[in-house]
Design a protein around this motif. Structure first.
Motif, short mmCIF file in Angstrom:
data_model
loop_
_atom_site.label_atom_id
_atom_site.label_comp_id
_atom_site.label_asym_id
_atom_site.label_seq_id
_atom_site.Cartn_x
_atom_site.Cartn_y
_atom_site.Cartn_z
N TRP A 1 0.91 -0.74 -0.08
CA TRP A 1 -0.19 -0.02 -0.26
C TRP A 1 1.26 1.00 0.00
N THR A 2 1.86 1.19 0.75
CA THR A 2 3.22 2.29 0.87
C THR A 2 3.58 2.31 -0.75
N LEU A 3 4.35 1.37 -1.45
CA LEU A 3 3.93 1.81 -2.71
C LEU A 3 3.52 2.07 -3.97
N ILE A 4 2.03 1.86 -3.81
CA ILE A 4 1.01 1.62 -4.38
C ILE A 4 1.25 3.91 -3.97
N ARG A 5 0.55 4.06 -2.99
CA ARG A 5 0.84 5.62 -2.77
C ARG A 5 1.19 6.51 -3.32
N ALA A 6 2.93 5.77 -3.14
CA ALA A 6 4.20 6.56 -3.59
C ALA A 6 3.53 6.53 -5.02
N VAL A 7 3.56 6.10 -5.83
CA VAL A 7 3.14 6.01 -7.45
C VAL A 7 2.66 7.38 -7.86
N GLY A 8 1.14 7.66 -6.59
CA GLY A 8 0.23 8.29 -7.10
C GLY A 8 -0.40 7.87 -8.61
N ILE A 9 -1.39 6.29 -9.02
CA ILE A 9 -1.13 6.18 -9.80
C ILE A 9 -2.71 7.63 -10.60
N TRP A 10 -3.86 7.76 -9.39
CA TRP A 10 -4.32 8.85 -10.06
C TRP A 10 -4.28 9.83 -10.79
N GLU A 11 -3.39 10.50 -9.60
CA GLU A 11 -2.67 11.71 -10.34
C GLU A 11 -1.97 11.45 -11.54
N ARG A 12 -1.21 10.90 -12.59
CA ARG A 12 -0.20 10.35 -12.57
C ARG A 12 -1.25 10.00 -14.36
N SER A 13 -2.51 8.63 -13.66
CA SER A 13 -3.69 8.43 -15.15
C SER A 13 -4.05 9.90 -15.83
#
Length: 256
Positions: A10-22
């Motif tokens: 979950w920490t990795l997923i939050r750090a990536v910021g998928i929604w903002e990058r999408s």
């Protein structure tokens, strides 16, 4: 152990910021790929409405919704005559920015530092390969008429996303570690196509009635956001699986 591993993921997923990058992926993709594919396909009169056909096929829409999409991109032959040098320059700038968004997402997923500025040539090569693949899938009878169409699309897409990660990351991650992300991306895109057939197809019909052509644009933009989520979310399978295998290897060494 399960709680620790879930927390790390979950920490990795939050750090990536998928929604903002999408969201950035969808915005730049709409500004880059749509005009670029229309202009390139319009340069070949035989391609006709190849881009509209590819877009409708990617969305998995019904025949009625396909007609709305083709009406939105009607008369593509005019695009080639109306294109100017300034317009092509703007497309090039947006195209490099689009590739930069994808590259920065891959780098954040693998916790890598940004690449050097002189490596921008990778963006140009990647964008040219993406444009060529999309045009080939829109106009080639192998994709449209072959009974093995699904298998060809899956294999070609997996190879492209596998190569894309290696290309945009500058070879800093091994091929074997990148393969799970490419496979997961194609699985996600297949699921997104079925979801689009159930949700986006009726939305195009209702949106066209309520908002006109702008309703179709809204649905296409929403679909591009979903594509961005799948591209970055699928690539996450690589480091997650890599970490799991590393934990198993350490546990086996400790046990030995």
């Amino acid at each position: 152990m399960r709680r620790v591993r879930a927390g790390n993921r979950w920490t990795l997923i939050r750090a990536v910021g998928i929604w903002e990058r999408s969201l950035a992926f969808a915005a730049l993709g709409f500004l880059t790929l749509v005009p670029l594919l229309i202009v390139v396909s319009a340069a070949n009169p035989a391609s006709g409405r190849g881009f509209a056909q590819w877009l409708g096929d990617g969305l998995g829409v019904s025949a009625a919704a396909q007609g709305d999409i083709e009406h939105l991109f009607a008369r593509p032959d005019r695009a080639w005559h109306a294109t100017t040098a300034f317009g092509l320059a703007v497309l090039a700038v947006f195209g490099v920015s689009f590739a930069t968004v994808v590259q920065s997402g891959y780098e954040r997923i693998w916790s890598l530092p940004p690449d050097h500025w002189w490596a921008r040539w990778r963006h140009v090569v990647w964008l040219a390969a993406l444009t060529g693949l999309l045009l080939l899938s829109a106009n080639s009878p192998v994709w449209r008429d072959s009974p093995a169409r699904g298998a060809v699309t899956t294999v070609a897409g997996t190879l492209f996303f596998w190569w894309s990660q290696r290309m945009l990351l500058g070879g800093r991650v091994a091929w074997g570690d990148l393969l799970p992300g490419a496979v997961a991306t194609m699985v996600g895109l297949t699921g997104l196509r079925w979801f689009s057939r159930l949700v986006f197809s009726p939305l195009i019909a209702s949106g066209t009635v309520a908002y006109g052509a702008f309703g179709t644009v809204l649905v296409i933009q929403s679909w591009l956001v979903g594509v961005g989520v799948v591209v970055f979310g699928g690539a996450l399978a690589g480091p997650l699986l890599h970490d799991d295998l590393a934990r198993v290897a350490r546990a086996l060494r400790r046990h030995a």
